[in-house]
Design a protein around this motif. Structure first.
Motif, PDB file in Angstrom:
ATOM      1  N   SER A  76      33.360  51.913 -13.944  1.00  0.00           N
ATOM      2  CA  SER A  76      33.984  50.656 -14.329  1.00  0.00           C
ATOM      3  C   SER A  76      33.714  50.339 -15.804  1.00  0.00           C
ATOM      4  CB  SER A  76      33.457  49.529 -13.444  1.00  0.00           C
ATOM      5  OG  SER A  76      33.977  48.296 -13.845  1.00  0.00           O
ATOM      6  N   PHE A  80      36.500  50.215 -18.681  1.00  0.00           N
ATOM      7  CA  PHE A  80      36.652  49.026 -19.518  1.00  0.00           C
ATOM      8  C   PHE A  80      36.812  49.413 -20.983  1.00  0.00           C
ATOM      9  CE2 PHE A  80      34.585  45.694 -22.131  1.00  0.00           C
ATOM     10  CZ  PHE A  80      35.550  44.721 -21.981  1.00  0.00           C
ATOM     11  N   THR A  96      39.431  48.259 -13.849  1.00  0.00           N
ATOM     12  CA  THR A  96      38.013  48.035 -14.149  1.00  0.00           C
ATOM     13  C   THR A  96      37.419  47.045 -13.160  1.00  0.00           C
ATOM     14  OG1 THR A  96      38.404  48.456 -16.485  1.00  0.00           O
ATOM     15  CG2 THR A  96      36.421  47.249 -15.928  1.00  0.00           C
ATOM     16  N   TYR A 147      36.584  40.713 -14.951  1.00  0.00           N
ATOM     17  CA  TYR A 147      37.489  41.765 -15.415  1.00  0.00           C
ATOM     18  C   TYR A 147      38.903  41.564 -14.891  1.00  0.00           C
ATOM     19  CZ  TYR A 147      33.677  44.651 -17.237  1.00  0.00           C
ATOM     20  OH  TYR A 147      32.627  45.134 -17.952  1.00  0.00           O
TER      21      TYR A 147
END
Length: 154
Positions: A76, A80, A96, A147
């Motif tokens: 993740s 990102f 993400t 996110y």
């Protein structure tokens, strides 16, 4: 905007570090002279001796879930940074966020299984690594939700 990105990265790294520590450290269950974790049982009765953890299916499930939570959290963070440079203006960080939410669900599931099954296996109280796993769960979940909500700006 830069301050927001820094805060999000720090939150994500904090969750990732807590996941690493809770998975590696031998303090999921402590009892005066002994401690247990996902990998080994250690005793200090006559020196410091460690033996492999109980080989039951439930402990292997907890081990797998904790490792998966670390992998998904790391992926993740990597996603990102990739999306930060390649995503269109106004785009959301869905992938993400989904990976980070999955990481939080994995750590929650692992901690729940350990909570339910560990009294059959060991006596004592839960140690700080177990508590860190539970602290990592909401941090990862909040990070994942941020996110999903976050939009890319210039």
């Amino acid at each position: 905007m830069l301050l927001l990105l820094l805060a999000i990265i720090i939150l994500h790294l904090a969750a990732l570090v807590l996941l690493f520590i809770s998975t590696i450290v031998s303090a999921w269950t402590v009892n005066g002279t002994s401690s247990s974790d996902l990998w080994s049982n250690c005793s200090t009765v006559s020196g410091y001796h460690c033996i492999s953890a109980y080989a039951g299916e439930w402990i292997q499930a907890v081990q797998a879930l904790m490792i998966l939570s670390i992998i998904f959290s790391f992926l993740s963070l990597f996603l990102f940074f990739c999306q930060l440079f390649t995503l269109q203006k106004g785009g959301r960080f869905f992938l993400t966020g989904i990976f980070q939410i999955l990481a939080s669900l994995f750590v929650m599931s692992g901690a729940i299984i350990y909570t339910v099954k560990s009294p059959e296996w060991v006596s004592g109280s839960f140690g700080f690594a177990y508590i860190l796993a539970w602290v990592a769960f909401p941090l990862a979940l909040i990070s994942g939700l941020i996110y999903v909500i976050l939009r890319k700006r210039e």
